[in-house]
Enzyme design. Sequence first.
Site, PDB file in Angstrom:
ATOM      1  N   GLY A  39       0.784  -1.229   0.000  1.00 53.24           N
ATOM      2  CA  GLY A  39       0.000   0.000   0.000  1.00 53.24           C
ATOM      3  C   GLY A  39       0.810   1.270   0.000  1.00 53.24           C
ATOM      4  N   GLY A  40       2.113   1.175   0.270  1.00 53.85           N
ATOM      5  CA  GLY A  40       2.966   2.345   0.201  1.00 53.85           C
ATOM      6  C   GLY A  40       2.714   3.360   1.301  1.00 53.85           C
ATOM      7  CB  THR A  41       3.804   6.913   1.511  1.00 50.21           C
ATOM      8  OG1 THR A  41       5.191   6.648   1.293  1.00 50.21           O
ATOM      9  CG2 THR A  41       3.657   8.075   2.483  1.00 50.21           C
ATOM     10  CB  CYS A  42      -1.358   6.691   0.468  1.00 52.15           C
ATOM     11  SG  CYS A  42      -3.084   7.183   0.732  1.00 52.15           S
ATOM     12  N   GLY A 177       9.478  22.521  10.312  1.00 54.04           N
ATOM     13  CA  GLY A 177       8.867  22.455   8.989  1.00 54.04           C
ATOM     14  C   GLY A 177       7.485  23.072   9.006  1.00 54.04           C
ATOM     15  CB  ILE A 181       4.191  16.750   6.622  1.00 51.98           C
ATOM     16  CG1 ILE A 181       3.927  15.979   5.325  1.00 51.98           C
ATOM     17  CG2 ILE A 181       4.445  15.778   7.768  1.00 51.98           C
ATOM     18  CD1 ILE A 181       5.111  15.156   4.833  1.00 51.98           C
ATOM     19  N   GLY A 182       4.046  19.270   8.458  1.00 55.02           N
ATOM     20  CA  GLY A 182       4.288  19.873   9.758  1.00 55.02           C
ATOM     21  C   GLY A 182       3.066  20.551  10.346  1.00 55.02           C
ATOM     22  CD  GLU A 184      -2.026  17.436   6.545  1.00 50.97           C
ATOM     23  OE1 GLU A 184      -1.919  16.220   6.830  1.00 50.97           O
ATOM     24  OE2 GLU A 184      -2.183  17.840   5.379  1.00 50.97           O
ATOM     25  CG  HIS A 441     -29.890  27.729   1.005  1.00 52.20           C
ATOM     26  ND1 HIS A 441     -28.872  28.573   1.399  1.00 52.20           N
ATOM     27  CD2 HIS A 441     -30.841  27.758   1.985  1.00 52.20           C
ATOM     28  CE1 HIS A 441     -29.198  29.092   2.574  1.00 52.20           C
ATOM     29  NE2 HIS A 441     -30.386  28.625   2.947  1.00 52.20           N
TER      30      HIS A 441
END
Length: 459
Positions: A39-42, A177, A181-182, A184, A441
Amino acid sequence: MTQRFEAVIIGTGQAGPALAARLSGAGMKIAVVERGRFGGTCVNTGCIPTKTLVASAYAAHLARRGEEYGVMTGGPVTVDMKKVKARKDQISQRSSGNVEKWVRGQANCTVYQGHARFESAHTVRVGDALLEAERIFINVGGRALVPPMPGLDHVPYFTNSTMMDVDFLPEHLIVVGGSYIGLEFGQMYRRFGSKVTIVERGPRLIHREDEDVSQAVRDILEAEGIDVQLDSNCLSARRDGSNVVVGLDCSNGAREAAGTHLLLAVGRVPNTDDLGLEKAGVETDAHGYIKVDEHLRTNVPGVWAMGDCNGRGAFTHTAYNDYEIIAANLLDNDPRKVSDRIPAYALFVDPPLGRVGMTLNEAKQSGRKLLVGTRPMTRVGRAVEKGESLGFMKVIVDADTKRILGASILGVTGDEVVHSLLDVMYANAPYTTISRAMHIHPTVTELVPTLLQDLHPLE
């Protein structure tokens, strides 16, 4: 013994598994290589776990504001970080498991677990196995950058990945940073109950955004009690007992920030330094990103690079779009290319920032005659009703063509609202297409036509 395949995919981030499904569906014999979690980083350390943590932080923040809504919580709101982490782990692990199950379930697909290294342009070694294929797709992603910061080798620190293991509340978190990222993590941990200091080398936060967006985000964070230290252009780190002290500049009487824990959020680097790319003849740039053309092809025929490792986007959605471009060209006779896409991303602080197209600074530099519309969220009924009226909307239009050039929606559901503008941009339609639309609305999106009806020439 060499194992021969029609395609080898290295990495199972956002692009790899989807491409594996398409190639498998086309009847190809394929191999997929993964050295870590599917799945990698995400899925494992990025979008899914961090937004799960953001959701917990939002719940804590809203609970503390309960009295504003006439809701009494019966006492101070506290956060159980072990339960917060357990919830995050459950959601992240389920996603990773689903990706692994999907990949392993593909027909004609062999999964190899281990580190892949090129031995030639069309052979890859994984442990004792040597894989050969006419087509090789690199989807190895990136990792947190650890900067050359004096003293850093003598102090403990976290990155966005190792923060996923935290199940306690830092007393005082220093975040180095001041970008996506920082910010959040900074707001998240402030809402969990930590003291937070955000340190940024530049003169403002999220420097790629317009100045009004940067200032508004800073105001939002400081209103929650976050200490923002800008112009910290000579960083160093040292221990002081159990604390970590970050030096912010090198002047006399230099500023310092002291805290109990340190998080580095200063960017990312591609995972390309240990792939043996030199043996394949695959070119990289000075930062290690694999050079690709408009169709994601490297300089070596039969080798493609997808996702964060190619430097053509650092988001899950750009990685998935990379897969779509490759599949369209390779399998569908549909000549798609990278330059077809419009920049779009979000900053998931609360309220979120949705961004598409050009910033106002970029539009000015293009030399176009511009129309600009802005509207504070205090004039958006739905935001006021929800008690979440921080931020503003801004849209930029080419005065001659009437095409929307870009937009910044900093406000409640801004990350969703901005897509109504993005879709009009992809349709290459004039802004009147949406300014004359009738929206429901009460919603936030209903104010987009109103925003576009109040455009003014940029002076």
